[in-house]
Every structure is written in structure tokens, then in C-alpha cells.
Scaffold this motif. Structure first.
Motif, mmCIF file in Angstrom:
data_model
loop_
_atom_site.group_PDB
_atom_site.id
_atom_site.type_symbol
_atom_site.label_atom_id
_atom_site.label_comp_id
_atom_site.label_asym_id
_atom_site.label_seq_id
_atom_site.Cartn_x
_atom_site.Cartn_y
_atom_site.Cartn_z
ATOM 1 N N TYR B 491 0.938 -1.306 0.109
ATOM 2 C CA TYR B 491 -0.008 -0.079 -0.028
ATOM 3 C C TYR B 491 0.905 1.266 -0.078
ATOM 4 O O TYR B 491 0.174 2.488 0.170
ATOM 5 N N LYS B 492 2.119 1.087 -0.177
ATOM 6 C CA LYS B 492 2.916 2.293 0.119
ATOM 7 C C LYS B 492 3.092 3.192 -1.270
ATOM 8 O O LYS B 492 3.199 4.492 -0.999
ATOM 9 N N ALA B 493 2.802 2.701 -2.265
ATOM 10 C CA ALA B 493 2.693 3.369 -3.471
ATOM 11 C C ALA B 493 1.573 4.174 -3.557
ATOM 12 O O ALA B 493 1.328 5.309 -3.802
ATOM 13 N N PHE B 494 0.492 3.633 -3.175
ATOM 14 C CA PHE B 494 -1.050 4.399 -2.984
ATOM 15 C C PHE B 494 -0.810 5.480 -1.888
ATOM 16 O O PHE B 494 -1.145 6.736 -2.147
ATOM 17 N N LEU B 495 -0.046 5.356 -0.825
ATOM 18 C CA LEU B 495 0.111 6.277 0.321
ATOM 19 C C LEU B 495 1.067 7.370 -0.279
ATOM 20 O O LEU B 495 0.570 8.631 -0.236
ATOM 21 N N VAL B 496 2.031 7.160 -1.288
ATOM 22 C CA VAL B 496 2.819 8.117 -1.645
ATOM 23 C C VAL B 496 2.134 9.069 -2.715
ATOM 24 O O VAL B 496 2.176 10.252 -2.594
ATOM 25 N N LYS B 497 1.093 8.297 -3.600
ATOM 26 C CA LYS B 497 0.360 9.010 -4.629
ATOM 27 C C LYS B 497 -0.544 9.900 -4.042
ATOM 28 O O LYS B 497 -0.533 11.143 -4.117
ATOM 29 N N ASP B 498 -1.162 9.410 -3.010
ATOM 30 C CA ASP B 498 -2.222 10.209 -2.179
ATOM 31 C C ASP B 498 -1.691 11.445 -1.670
ATOM 32 O O ASP B 498 -1.996 12.450 -1.697
ATOM 33 N N GLY B 499 -0.355 11.256 -0.922
ATOM 34 C CA GLY B 499 0.318 12.183 -0.538
ATOM 35 C C GLY B 499 0.867 13.266 -1.120
ATOM 36 O O GLY B 499 0.597 14.323 -0.915
ATOM 37 N N GLU B 500 1.372 12.875 -2.463
ATOM 38 C CA GLU B 500 1.693 13.928 -3.376
ATOM 39 C C GLU B 500 0.630 14.752 -3.895
ATOM 40 O O GLU B 500 0.753 15.996 -4.117
ATOM 41 N N ASP B 501 -0.464 14.067 -4.353
ATOM 42 C CA ASP B 501 -1.752 14.748 -4.947
ATOM 43 C C ASP B 501 -2.340 15.701 -3.714
ATOM 44 O O ASP B 501 -2.531 16.955 -3.908
ATOM 45 N N PHE B 502 -2.275 15.351 -2.394
ATOM 46 C CA PHE B 502 -2.901 16.048 -1.279
ATOM 47 C C PHE B 502 -1.860 17.179 -0.917
ATOM 48 O O PHE B 502 -2.225 18.524 -0.775
ATOM 49 N N GLY B 503 -0.617 16.617 -1.163
ATOM 50 C CA GLY B 503 0.131 17.817 -0.562
ATOM 51 C C GLY B 503 0.351 18.900 -1.655
ATOM 52 O O GLY B 503 0.713 20.144 -1.232
ATOM 53 N N ALA B 504 0.179 18.521 -3.020
ATOM 54 C CA ALA B 504 0.121 19.656 -3.910
ATOM 55 C C ALA B 504 -0.952 20.615 -3.549
ATOM 56 O O ALA B 504 -0.695 21.748 -3.860
ATOM 57 N N VAL B 505 -2.032 20.430 -3.236
ATOM 58 C CA VAL B 505 -3.143 21.018 -2.787
ATOM 59 C C VAL B 505 -2.846 21.840 -1.542
ATOM 60 O O VAL B 505 -2.990 22.909 -1.593
ATOM 61 N N VAL B 506 -2.203 21.151 -0.686
ATOM 62 C CA VAL B 506 -1.877 21.735 0.685
ATOM 63 C C VAL B 506 -0.947 22.937 0.323
ATOM 64 O O VAL B 506 -1.134 24.304 0.920
ATOM 65 N N ASP B 507 -0.046 22.714 -0.500
ATOM 66 C CA ASP B 507 0.923 23.769 -0.900
ATOM 67 C C ASP B 507 0.212 24.775 -1.720
ATOM 68 O O ASP B 507 0.931 25.861 -2.223
ATOM 69 N N SER B 508 -0.723 24.685 -2.152
ATOM 70 C CA SER B 508 -1.482 25.691 -3.165
ATOM 71 C C SER B 508 -2.634 26.425 -2.596
ATOM 72 O O SER B 508 -2.812 27.508 -3.311
ATOM 73 N N VAL B 509 -2.906 25.944 -1.411
ATOM 74 C CA VAL B 509 -3.913 26.557 -0.907
ATOM 75 C C VAL B 509 -3.415 27.635 0.281
ATOM 76 O O VAL B 509 -3.658 28.639 0.582
ATOM 77 N N GLY B 510 -2.162 27.229 0.758
ATOM 78 C CA GLY B 510 -1.237 28.184 1.781
ATOM 79 C C GLY B 510 -1.316 27.459 3.044
ATOM 80 O O GLY B 510 -1.218 28.407 4.090
ATOM 81 N N MET B 511 -1.627 26.159 3.165
ATOM 82 C CA MET B 511 -1.487 25.546 4.666
ATOM 83 C C MET B 511 -0.210 24.843 4.813
ATOM 84 O O MET B 511 0.533 24.548 3.806
ATOM 85 N N CYS B 512 -0.154 24.353 5.931
ATOM 86 C CA CYS B 512 1.260 23.684 6.573
ATOM 87 C C CYS B 512 1.080 22.393 6.598
ATOM 88 O O CYS B 512 -0.096 21.744 6.973
#
Lengths: 133, 632, 94
Positions: B491-512
């Protein structure tokens, strides 16, 4: 009731300013917050600064039109916008720099204790602003 | 008229070659498809900076970009992005920072500042609400970052001016120079400080007095209160608040995930000298927070006595305690803090600065480097009397420092003699303080990160310690226990992909990422979607938000593909697969990245041979223009 | 009796008022029983950190036994003489 700052608990996050301005102005607007964090440096020490709701309020005494009156329910000194003439005498009189002037509306503004449930007290994560009965 | 709230609604475009400053309305389609922050910068880089443009050429862009939730009342909304082509890696580059600068941009009425060109003389950009001008910075050139900030504030006459500054490292085009952000935060990685230096832009200084207006303040307020309450009720919250990132030092050490002696080991025998308990006992002054953050993970530290007495600093992070501590075999906490402060003043990324030194120390130890190579410097493990001067030599590109200023990949190529084996990087980016042998998801994250070796793109933190609650909260019962176990690959490929997509959003809205979205795992897709709706009045079902995250990440990958990056570049240094970890929970472990990577490409819809997004995937994401460019 | 060595980290150290201690326990004591013993011995605030609100061993407690990460399902295993326990709260990052 009035508010008391516990300076050593303040982290300088300015959450109080942000929520205060949302509550009173409907926008995140630190320049219009009724509570302000005073910072000696970027890394503190910090002191939340807010109206003490003084027994003998210098702002009310200085007002030439008696626009600042005490809300008996909460104990807050409140600016009556209809009366305020924007002379800024209150701003000059307050020894705590806790009453402000809005150049746009031409009115003074200050902490009104949010009608008894102060936003800053509720939201501060570390209890750096507290209610005193 | 820009229709969405939460945004200031306008950006600055500054051409330093001509000195022209232009105001443009925020691009509506860009906001709808990329939100802001990281996504905004990604799209601009894609459209405007061609593969043949050198990162240090005037044509590169340097983009300071906030997001629609930056400066609002959601928890920890103080983050902003800096984006540009990286002089360290030659590919997509970004750096994220906390502090107070992002919100100040928005109070001044700007969502982003896009900088191009090269000024004929040193300048700084002064933004006082609507008044924007380039000012002469000849008198600031050569100053350290805090000297620069102080001088600007003094001239301005306002101590609340927020700045982004470069130090000597950025001026001298050190390939891992960072940008220092008020207050002592850092947009550190990818060498974007050198891009700023190449443009002769010494600083950006901002003061704003206006409001950030949101679409539905009542709804946002309600959502924000709930998020604040959830964070504060989290059982781990007190520990994260009390210790910040230094709190994980000994835990990562026990896991064998704390790089020591340039990744020879994963545990440091003297870790007790540099962990949170040592730091707190020795130097703690007070708790500090970034803008709007209830976690307040930052601390002010001051060395009380000894040779480094009165060294005072904040933003002492796990990464630096590793890079300038265990990884160079240094157990002298005072000297470590002095080195951290020095990097901040010189404008060096502490991670890469530490890694080029641990690289050089291992080469010395292996007798690949000798006194002739180093100009007379003996590079013994942990010798801080050498490290401190060497950091200066790097920033000023003096002697042996000039070679290290190029980063480990280039330095290894220059040195030759088998030095490449000890250059711990992916795509030219020095690996931060994780070890894929001890936490498999981090190994995968290092190779799939779009800015070269990096933990913060996917930021898989829920599988660091086996703690099940966060995995359950995020993904439900079905992936437990594997998804939270550091040594499991399932499941780590899944975890990494989800984190990358979610992280891109976190970094795009201005949160930490450290204040609830990843660390604490409280704030997730539905929370950000709801907050965005309330703040902006953009319709934002979760699926749309997920698509945006995926789009941003895919476009970064496409940008790298234009620069010749393929699957062959998605690999770890051989050490991780050939040398078993000697310590901690990871003892005996190596990492085989390929099966996880295979699974990852499948989940991503990327071609297994090239590692590029397929035309089908790009069409699905509305990136038709990328299909065409990749075919060429 | 068996002797075990306990190492507290971060705020657990503040909760326990010590970084290390050595305790004697009856033969066959399980990890869960040992943790309960430590909670009882120290009382608040360590007790609240080791035991969740339901009185069970807290799920956010990260335990290493002789350097190996111990999962929740291994809490019932008996400890051996000389075992070294390292205790952390499950904070993550970096």
C-alpha cells in the motif's frame, strides 16, 4: 467583566487578531482587530493588548459627545457609532492604546467583549487571554 | 473582475531587466484549475520557462505565490511557495515557507509576485500596499540576511515589514542557497536563493494594511473553529506543540531512520546530545508560532554560555539537527546551533549544506580526498572547528568551498575517483533526513518527488511508527496494519501517490504540512474542500480537489520530462540497495524500490517504460497541451 | 523476578520526572502489565500519557523492546530479564 492577558502564554500567532476581525468586520483584517499582539521582536516577548474596560475609563471621559458608554450587561465600554464624531480624543486619551480610529468610516472602535463571549478567549490555543469576572 | 474571494485578486509582474512593474488580475482559469501557491507557479513555469533556459539565466522565473486560504482563519494558514527552475537540479524547483510573509502579501493586496529578467544593479522590491517600487540595494549587497532585513526595516521605519532576503550564498550563486523569510524561516530547498541572486534581487519587503475578504465568513468561521478544536483535542497535539520537529530526533534514531555519517548508518550513538530533551534543557527560551497556527511548534533557543554564548535562533528543525549533527558526526549541540544560525545568516539550505559536508567527510575518510584536494582542510568527522569556517567558504565560494557550493552531484563529477558512490542525492537534490531502508515509503517518495530527493512532496508520515489511529482515520480499516508499518511495502505506492496529490493542494492553498494536514493527520481532502468553498465561493466537491492535486503533480512531472527526466532517473543511490542498515529497527534492511515504483506508475497512469504520464491520463486531467509538448 | 530498564523520551520524560529507571517485576510480566505498573507507580501525569482515556495502553504510545518496534498485538508477550524498553509518543514528521 474584562479581559486579562497572560503574556508568557502568548506565542505570537495572531489567531486572536484574525478571529476578532472576522467577528467584527467579516474579514481577516488585523488592522481592524480590537485586540493586538505587541511584540518586542519578531520572536517575542509578546503581549496581547486589549481594552481593560477601566472603572474610570479615560476614553469615555475624553469623549466630547459621550459616545462611549458602559454596557451594563457585559461591563464593556462601547462606542456608539451614531454619536461618534471621529475626533479621536479617545484614542489620544487611552493610556493602553486599546481604542482605535477607522479613517474610512470616521469612527472609533474598540473591544466590546463580543457581547459577553469574547472570541479571543475562546480561540486562543494556550489561554493567553482570559475573562475576569 | 476576478470573481473569487479569499484571493486578493491580483498579481505583480516584475521585469528586473527593464525595471517595469505591472499589475495583472489573477487568472480565473488558473485559480479554477490550479488554485494558487504551488499550482500557480507550476503552470507559469510550464508555460514560460523552456527546457533550454538555464536556471540562472534572466529568462528563468522566480515566483512568490500565496494561496486562497493563506492568511485566513483555518489552522496554520501562513505558508507560501517560491517556484522557479532549480539551479541545483536543473528541473522543476520549489520551496515552501512558513512565517508571516505570505499573509502580509495578501494584506497588501497581492496573491503572487512573478519576477523575471536580471537587474543591472542590486535592487529590492518594496511593496507598501498598492505602492510598489524597485529600490537600490547596492548598500545591502554583501550583507547577511538579518542585516538586510534590519536595514530595510530601519529605512522604512516600520518593524512590522516582512521580508524575503538572500545572503552572501544567494549572491554568490551557491546552488543550494535558500531565501530567508520573516521571522527566521526559510524557503530553503532547490537553490532558489541563487536564482534570486542571479537576478540581483536582494530582497522583497512587504507591508500590508488591508483585509482578506472571504465569500462566507460565517461558514468559514464555523469550519475553522471545528478544525482548531480537532487539532487541540488530538492526543499527540501536546507533544507536537511542546517539541516541534526536534521531538522526533530520538524516535527516528530508534527506527534506524536518522542518517548518520552520510547514510553509512541510521542511528547516532550520541543522539542524546542533540535530541529535544537536550535542546530544551540547554537552550529553550519560549514557544513561538507562525501566522495563525495553534500548534506553535516553533521555539526560541538561546545558548546560555560557552564559546557560542548568546547564539539565539528559532526554527531549529529535525532536518538541521540531522544535517549539521548526526550526519556529520557532530554531538556538540552549541556548535550545531551556531552552524544553524550561520546558515540562516549566509542564506544556505541547512540540509544541502550539511550533506555536501558529510559527503566530503566520507570522501576524506575513504581517502578519496586529501589535503591537496581540500586546500589544506582536514575533514574529520564532527570537527566543528572546520565545519563552521567551511560553511563560510561555501557561501563565499572560497577555495574548497567553491567545489561544495555546486552540490554533491556536480562536486562528485568533478572529483571523480569513485566519489559518485558517496553523493547521496536523487536528480541532483541532496537527500534529507530519511532512510528508505528504515521506512520504505520514504524511499519511494524520494525517487518520485518532482523536485528531486525530497520527503515533503508525498510526506508519508503516518507509517513512521506503526501508530494505527492515523492510518484508520485517513484510509479506514482496510489498509491496516501494513499502511502504518515503516518496513512494509504494501500500500505504500498508494500512500505516496495520495500524499503527493494532497500535498500539492496543501501547498497550493497556503497551509502547513506539519500542522494538521500530514503531521497529526486531522485535516484532509473534505476539510480543505469545504474551507475553499467557504473562502472562495468556488464549487469544490472533493473529487474536483483531488483532480486539481493530481493535475498539479502531473504537470510538474511533465515539466521534468521536457528536461529529459525518465524512469531511469527515479532511483536511489546504490547504498540503499547494497548496504544493509546496521542499526535500530531497520537493522539488516535494504530497499528494493522497483516493485513499489511499478505499482506507483500503475496507480498514476504513467508509462512503465518512460515514467511519463500517458496521453490518456493527461487528457483526463485536461492537460492536452502537455500531450503535444511531450510528443515533440 | 525480572529486571527491566525503561527509557522515557520527550514529554514522557517530563511526565515521569526522569529519563531512565530500572524496575523489578514478577516473572512472566507482560509488556502491557509492565506499562500499567509504571502508570500506577508514577500516577498523573505519566498515567494519562501511557493509558488512553479508556484505561487501555494508549494506541499512540510507541514502544521499542531491545531496539525493535513493538506492535499493539505484541503487548501481551512476556518480558525477559534485562529487557530494555524505550517509550515515545507517536509524533511524526521530518
Amino acid at each position: 467583566m474584562h479581559l486579562e492577558a497572560i503574556a508568557e502564554k502568548c506565542t505570537g500567532c495572531r489567531i486572536c487578531e484574525n478571529f476578532c476581525s472576522v467577528k467584527h468586520e467579516g474579514a481577516i483584517w488585523p488592522e481592524r482587530a480590537r485586540i493586538r499582539i505587541l511584540a518586542e521582536t519578531d520572536s517575542g516577548p509578546f503581549t496581547p493588548n486589549v481594552c481593560r474596560q477601566c472603572e474610570d475609563a479615560a476614553c469615555a471621559a475624553a469623549c466630547p459627545v459621550e459616545a462611549i458608554t458602559k454596557d451594563q450587561a457585559t461591563g464593556a465600554w462601547v462606542v456608539n457609532d451614531d454619536e461618534c464624531i471621529g475626533c479621536e480624543s479617545c484614542v489620544e486619551a487611552c493610556p493602553y492604546h486599546a481604542i482605535f480610529f477607522d479613517a474610512e468610516s470616521g469612527k472609533a472602535f474598540k473591544c466590546d467583549l463580543c457581547g459577553g463571549e469574547p472570541e479571543c478567549v475562546a480561540i486562543c490555543p494556550f489561554g493567553a487571554v482570559q475573562k475576569v469576572p | 473582475m476576478f470573481p473569487y474571494r479569499g484571493y486578493a485578486g491580483k498579481c505583480l509582474y516584475v521585469d528586473l531587466t527593464s525595471g517595469k512593474i505591472e499589475t495583472r488580475e489573477y487568472d480565473k482559469a488558473l485559480a479554477e484549475n490550479y488554485l494558487g501557491g504551488n499550482g500557480f507557479g507550476t503552470r507559469l513555469l510550464w508555460e514560460n520557462v523552456a527546457p533550454e533556459v538555464d536556471a540562472l539565466a534572466p529568462e528563468n522565473l522566480l515566483i512568490f505565490s500565496t494561496g486562497p486560504l493563506c492568511g485566513t482563519i483555518v489552522p496554520n494558514p501562513g505558508r507560501m511557495e517560491v517556484i522557479g527552475k532549480s539551479p541545483l537540479t536543473g528541473i522543476y524547483g520549489d520551496a515552501n515557507t512558513g512565517g508571516f510573509l505570505g499573509p502580509e502579501f495578501k494584506f497588501a493586496g497581492w496573491d503572487a509576485v512573478v519576477i523575471t529578467g536580471q537587474s543591472p544593479r542590486p535592487v529590492y522590491l518594496a511593496i507598501a500596499d498598492n505602492q510598489v517600487e524597485l529600490r537600490d540595494a547596492s548598500h545591502l549587497w554583501g550583507l547577511t540576511t538579518s542585516q538586510t532585513e534590519n536595514a530595510i526595516r530601519q529605512t522604512w521605519g516600520d518593524p512590522l515589514v516582512k521580508t524575503a532576503t538572500i545572503g552572501p550564498a544567494g549572491e554568490n550563486l551557491v546552488r543550494f542557497a535558500g531565501i530567508q523569510i520573516t521571522p527566521q524561516r526559510s524557503a530553503a530547498r532547490c537553490g532558489l536563493g541563487a536564482v534570486m541572486g542571479s537576478k540581483r534581487l536582494k530582497a522583497i519587503a512587504v507591508r500590508g494594511h488591508g483585509p482578506i475578504r472571504v465569500a462566507d465568513p460565517y461558514r468559514l468561521h464555523k469550519l475553522a473553529i471545528a478544525l482548531h478544536q480537532r487539532l487541540r483535542a488530538n492526543p499527540i497535539f501536546p507533544a507536537v506543540h511542546a517539541s516541534g520537529t526536534p521531538g522526533i530526533v530520538s524516535l527516528m534514531d530508534a527506527l534506524g531512520r536518522f542518517p548518520t555519517q552520510n547514510f553509512r548508518m541510521g542511528s547516532f550513538p550520541y543522539v542524546d546530545h542533540i535530541n529535544i530533551d537536550a535542546l530544551r534543557a540547554r537552550a529553550f527560551v519560549r514557544d513561538l508560532a507562525c501566522f495563525g497556527c495553534p500548534v506553535a511548534c516553533d521555539k526560541l533557543y538561546r545558548v546560555p554560555d560557552g564559546p557560542y554564548a548568546e547564539t539565539a535562533l528559532r526554527s531549529v528543525e529535525y532536518e538541521t539537527l540531522n544535517a549539521l549533527g548526526a550526519c556529520i558526526w557532530n554531538a556538540d549541540l552549541d556548535a550545531l546551533l551556531a552552524a544553524n544560525r550561520l546558515c540562516d545568516e549566509l542564506g544556505l539550505d541547512t540540509i544541502s549544506a550539511g550533506r555536501v559536508i558529510s559527503f566530503a567527510m566520507e570522501l576524506w575518510d575513504e581517502e578519496i580526498l586529501n589535503l591537496d584536494d581540500t586546500g589544506g582542510l582536514a575533514l574529520y568527522w564532527g570537527d566543528m572547528d572546520t565545519v563552521l569556517p567551511l560553511l563560510r567558504m561555501i557561501a563565499y565560494r572560497e577555495g574548497f568551498g567553491n567545489l561544495l557550493a555546486e552540490g554533491v552531484r556536480r562536486a562528485a563529477q568533478t572529483i571523480g575517483r569513485g566519489a559518485e558512490r558517496y553523493a547521496m542525492h536523487v536528480k541532483g537534490m541532496e537527500i534529507a533526513a530519511q532512510d528508505g531502508r528504515a521506512q520504505k515509503s520514504m524511499g519511494l517518495a524520494h525517487v518520485t518527488s518532482t523536485r528531486g530527493a525530497d520527503h515533503l512532496k508525498a510526506f508519508p508520515v503516518i507509517d513512521e511508527t506503526g501508530y494505527p489511529d492515523e492510518g484508520r482515520r485517513r484510509y479506514g480499516e482496510q489498509y491496516l496494519p501494513d499502511i502504518v508499518q515503516p518496513l512494509a511495502t504494501k500500500y505504500k505506492a498508494f500512500l505516496v501517490k495520495d500524499g503527493e496529490d494532497f500535498g500539492a493542494v496543501v501547498d497550493s492553498v497556503g497551509m502547513c504540512k506539519s500542522g494538521g494536514t500530514f503531521v497529526l493527520a486531522e485535516i484532509y481532502w473534505p476539510d480543505i474542500a469545504a474551507a475553499l468553498e467557504a473562502a472562495t465561493a468556488m464549487e469544490m466537491p472533493v473529487e474536483r480537489l483531488q483532480r486539481i492535486g493530481e493535475r498539479i503533480y502531473n504537470l510538474q512531472r511533465c515539466y521534468n520530462a521536457l528536461h529529459g527526466i525518465t524512469r531511469a532517473d527515479d532511483k536511489l543511490p546504490s547504498r540503499f540497495s547494497e548496504e544493509a542498515s546496521p542499526s535500530g529497527n531497520a537493522k539488516g534492511q535494504t530497499i528494493d524500490i522497483e516493485p513499489m515504483l511499478e505499482e506507483y506508475y500503475q496507480l498514476r497512469g504513467w508509462d512503465a517504460e518512460t515514467g511519463w504520464p500517458t496521453a490518456e491520463k493527461l487528457r483526463e486531467l485536461g492537460l492536452e497541451d502537455a500531450i503535444e509538448r511531450l510528443q515533440r | 523476578m525480572i529486571t527491566i530498564h525503561v527509557r522515557y523520551h520527550n514529554i514522557l520524560q517530563r511526565g515521569a520526572g526522569t529519563a531512565r529507571e530500572t524496575v523489578e517485576l514478577p516473572d512472566g510480566t507482560s509488556l502491557a502489565e509492565a506499562l500499567r505498573h509504571l502508570a500506577d507507580q508514577h500516577g498523573a501525569p505519566l498515567r494519562e500519557m501511557l493509558l488512553g482515556s479508556d484505561g487501555n495502553i494508549a494506541s499512540y504510545l510507541v514502544i521499542f523492546r531491545n531496539g525493535q518496534l513493538i506492535g499493539q498485538q505484541q503487548l501481551q508477550l512476556p518480558l525477559a530479564n534485562g529487557d530494555e524498553l524505550m517509550l515515545f509518543l507517536a509524533i511524526s514528521g521530518g
